[in-house]
Enzyme design. Structure first.
Site, PDB file in Angstrom:
ATOM      1  N   LYS A  83       0.765  -1.176  -0.299  1.00 44.26           N
ATOM      2  CA  LYS A  83      -0.095  -0.099  -0.075  1.00 44.26           C
ATOM      3  C   LYS A  83       0.871   1.324  -0.070  1.00 44.26           C
ATOM      4  O   LYS A  83       2.088   1.044   0.465  1.00 44.26           O
ATOM      5  CB  LYS A  83      -0.814   0.056   1.154  1.00 44.26           C
ATOM      6  CG  LYS A  83      -0.038   0.185   2.439  1.00 44.26           C
ATOM      7  CD  LYS A  83      -0.345   1.452   2.971  1.00 44.26           C
ATOM      8  CE  LYS A  83       0.621   1.608   4.353  1.00 44.26           C
ATOM      9  NZ  LYS A  83       0.916   3.092   4.804  1.00 44.26           N
ATOM     10  N   ASP A 112      -0.418  -5.575   3.239  1.00 42.68           N
ATOM     11  CA  ASP A 112      -0.377  -4.510   4.169  1.00 42.68           C
ATOM     12  C   ASP A 112       0.600  -4.695   5.202  1.00 42.68           C
ATOM     13  O   ASP A 112       0.390  -5.730   5.965  1.00 42.68           O
ATOM     14  CB  ASP A 112      -1.801  -3.987   4.852  1.00 42.68           C
ATOM     15  CG  ASP A 112      -1.749  -3.137   5.775  1.00 42.68           C
ATOM     16  OD1 ASP A 112      -0.798  -2.715   6.384  1.00 42.68           O
ATOM     17  OD2 ASP A 112      -2.796  -2.677   6.179  1.00 42.68           O
ATOM     18  N   HIS A 113       1.878  -4.128   5.217  1.00 38.80           N
ATOM     19  CA  HIS A 113       2.940  -4.513   6.199  1.00 38.80           C
ATOM     20  C   HIS A 113       2.631  -4.652   7.657  1.00 38.80           C
ATOM     21  O   HIS A 113       3.009  -5.230   8.294  1.00 38.80           O
ATOM     22  CB  HIS A 113       4.168  -3.750   5.782  1.00 38.80           C
ATOM     23  CG  HIS A 113       3.838  -2.396   6.053  1.00 38.80           C
ATOM     24  ND1 HIS A 113       3.750  -1.454   5.002  1.00 38.80           N
ATOM     25  CD2 HIS A 113       3.943  -1.477   7.360  1.00 38.80           C
ATOM     26  CE1 HIS A 113       3.631  -0.018   5.436  1.00 38.80           C
ATOM     27  NE2 HIS A 113       3.660  -0.080   6.860  1.00 38.80           N
ATOM     28  N   TYR A 114       1.340  -3.607   8.071  1.00 37.43           N
ATOM     29  CA  TYR A 114       1.177  -3.712   9.310  1.00 37.43           C
ATOM     30  C   TYR A 114       0.747  -5.106   9.807  1.00 37.43           C
ATOM     31  O   TYR A 114       0.855  -5.210  11.040  1.00 37.43           O
ATOM     32  CB  TYR A 114      -0.108  -2.774   9.541  1.00 37.43           C
ATOM     33  CG  TYR A 114      -0.263  -2.008  10.928  1.00 37.43           C
ATOM     34  CD1 TYR A 114       0.861  -1.030  11.005  1.00 37.43           C
ATOM     35  CD2 TYR A 114      -1.200  -2.574  11.727  1.00 37.43           C
ATOM     36  CE1 TYR A 114       0.685  -0.478  12.491  1.00 37.43           C
ATOM     37  CE2 TYR A 114      -1.219  -1.887  13.120  1.00 37.43           C
ATOM     38  CZ  TYR A 114      -0.464  -0.954  13.362  1.00 37.43           C
ATOM     39  OH  TYR A 114      -0.219  -0.326  14.802  1.00 37.43           O
ATOM     40  N   LEU A 115       0.288  -5.988   9.004  1.00 38.41           N
ATOM     41  CA  LEU A 115      -0.278  -7.344   9.316  1.00 38.41           C
ATOM     42  C   LEU A 115       0.910  -8.268   9.729  1.00 38.41           C
ATOM     43  O   LEU A 115       1.011  -9.176  10.324  1.00 38.41           O
ATOM     44  CB  LEU A 115      -0.977  -8.002   8.221  1.00 38.41           C
ATOM     45  CG  LEU A 115      -2.338  -7.408   7.690  1.00 38.41           C
ATOM     46  CD1 LEU A 115      -2.756  -8.035   6.606  1.00 38.41           C
ATOM     47  CD2 LEU A 115      -3.277  -7.492   9.004  1.00 38.41           C
ATOM     48  N   GLY A 116       2.333  -7.725   9.519  1.00 39.90           N
ATOM     49  CA  GLY A 116       3.626  -8.530   9.882  1.00 39.90           C
ATOM     50  C   GLY A 116       3.829  -8.254  11.174  1.00 39.90           C
ATOM     51  O   GLY A 116       4.746  -9.007  11.837  1.00 39.90           O
ATOM     52  N   LYS A 117       3.093  -7.342  11.944  1.00 35.94           N
ATOM     53  CA  LYS A 117       3.555  -6.928  13.171  1.00 35.94           C
ATOM     54  C   LYS A 117       3.188  -8.125  14.291  1.00 35.94           C
ATOM     55  O   LYS A 117       2.096  -8.588  14.295  1.00 35.94           O
ATOM     56  CB  LYS A 117       2.746  -5.649  13.781  1.00 35.94           C
ATOM     57  CG  LYS A 117       3.516  -4.512  13.030  1.00 35.94           C
ATOM     58  CD  LYS A 117       2.711  -3.199  13.881  1.00 35.94           C
ATOM     59  CE  LYS A 117       3.456  -1.902  13.245  1.00 35.94           C
ATOM     60  NZ  LYS A 117       4.789  -1.818  13.863  1.00 35.94           N
ATOM     61  N   GLU A 151       2.154   6.761  17.878  1.00 38.92           N
ATOM     62  CA  GLU A 151       3.642   6.895  17.409  1.00 38.92           C
ATOM     63  C   GLU A 151       4.298   7.756  18.222  1.00 38.92           C
ATOM     64  O   GLU A 151       3.676   8.754  18.842  1.00 38.92           O
ATOM     65  CB  GLU A 151       3.728   7.321  15.879  1.00 38.92           C
ATOM     66  CG  GLU A 151       3.206   6.137  14.876  1.00 38.92           C
ATOM     67  CD  GLU A 151       3.364   6.639  13.444  1.00 38.92           C
ATOM     68  OE1 GLU A 151       3.645   7.779  13.317  1.00 38.92           O
ATOM     69  OE2 GLU A 151       3.562   5.622  12.766  1.00 38.92           O
ATOM     70  N   ASP A 170      -3.259   6.983   5.039  1.00 40.16           N
ATOM     71  CA  ASP A 170      -2.026   5.998   5.201  1.00 40.16           C
ATOM     72  C   ASP A 170      -2.298   5.193   6.254  1.00 40.16           C
ATOM     73  O   ASP A 170      -1.651   4.035   6.335  1.00 40.16           O
ATOM     74  CB  ASP A 170      -0.635   6.916   5.832  1.00 40.16           C
ATOM     75  CG  ASP A 170       0.650   6.240   6.075  1.00 40.16           C
ATOM     76  OD1 ASP A 170       0.918   5.570   5.322  1.00 40.16           O
ATOM     77  OD2 ASP A 170       0.940   6.209   7.197  1.00 40.16           O
ATOM     78  N   HIS A 175      -4.270   0.041   7.723  1.00 38.44           N
ATOM     79  CA  HIS A 175      -3.788  -0.497   8.878  1.00 38.44           C
ATOM     80  C   HIS A 175      -4.879  -0.972  10.061  1.00 38.44           C
ATOM     81  O   HIS A 175      -5.228  -1.798  10.441  1.00 38.44           O
ATOM     82  CB  HIS A 175      -2.653   0.203   9.548  1.00 38.44           C
ATOM     83  CG  HIS A 175      -1.340   0.577   8.581  1.00 38.44           C
ATOM     84  ND1 HIS A 175      -1.073  -0.432   7.852  1.00 38.44           N
ATOM     85  CD2 HIS A 175      -0.404   1.360   8.754  1.00 38.44           C
ATOM     86  CE1 HIS A 175       0.033   0.067   7.189  1.00 38.44           C
ATOM     87  NE2 HIS A 175       0.364   1.243   7.749  1.00 38.44           N
TER      88      HIS A 175
END
Length: 227
Positions: A83, A112-117, A151, A170, A175
């Site tokens: 994304k 969605d790289h947030y799913l990698g957390k 953040e 964003d 996310h």
């Protein structure tokens, strides 16, 4: 060490632009040479990770399709697309049409790289691997759910990106909606197998389809000083 072993097989290859055909042909030559060093392996897969601005998807896709794809009999090809998928619905649909005109759907992975957390990945285990929580995880026992995103830094180095897309595009529409669907989805019909990705996706989509459209009067917008 494993890290040193991994780094020893990494190399950097540059080009003049995202659609530089000459650079891609040279890169493919390097890949071909590397693949020939492992003659016992009959298939060599190629994964292209598109951590690039959406406005250069067109030229990038064209040149990859033209010169860099692995023949089917030699291995699979994967395009990992991060994304944002455009700036709004219209540009998102346009990007989808562009990608689908160049690649098969089975070759496209929108992520969605947030799913990698780790904490996000643990949500499914927390919910469906714990019968105590699953028993209470329903509207009869829960009055509301608050999802907070925090953040400890500002726009540091991302001013140009936020000027174009903004923090809402964003974070919220990807996310946090992903987290929302994991919190609210029904148990998937299976938890392993080749189709598990599609099954979980479909369960998450049902959550989104069940949510009433958000109205502006339901929203409170604010901004911290310096952010």
């Amino acid at each position: 060490a494993l890290v040193d072993q991994f780094l020893s097989i990494c190399f950097y290859h540059s080009g003049k632009s995202y659609g530089d055909e000459h650079a891609y042909r040279a890169l493919v030559g390097k890949l071909f040479d590397h693949e020939n060093t492992i003659p016992d392996r009959r298939r060599h897969n190629r994964l292209f990770y598109w951590a690039i601005p959406p406005n250069v998807f067109d030229e990038t896709g064209i040149v990859i399709k033209k010169v860099a794809m692995q023949p089917t009999e030699k291995g699979w090809n994967r395009m990992i697309i991060e994304k944002p998928f455009g700036r709004d619905l219209e540009s998102c649909l346009k990007l989808g049409e562009l990608l689908n005109s160049q690649f098969k759907e089975s070759e496209l992975y929108r992520i969605d790289h947030y799913l990698g957390k780790e904490m996000v990945q643990n949500l499914l285990t927390l919910r469906f691997g714990n019968s105590y929580f699953e028993y209470m995880w329903n509207k009869s026992a829960i009055a509301s759910v608050i999802i907070t995103f925090k953040e400890d830094f500002g726009t540091d180095g991302r001013g140009g990106y936020f000027d174009k897309y903004g923090i809402i595009r964003d974070v919220i529409q990807n996310h946090l909606l992903q987290v929302l669907t994991l919190v609210a989805m029904e148990p998937p019909i299976q938890v392993d197998g080749a189709e598990i990705g599609d099954i979980i996706r479909d369960a998450k989509v049902k959550v989104l389809q069940s949510i009433n459209p958000i109205q502006l009067e339901d929203c409170i917008l604010g901004q911290y000083e310096g952010y």
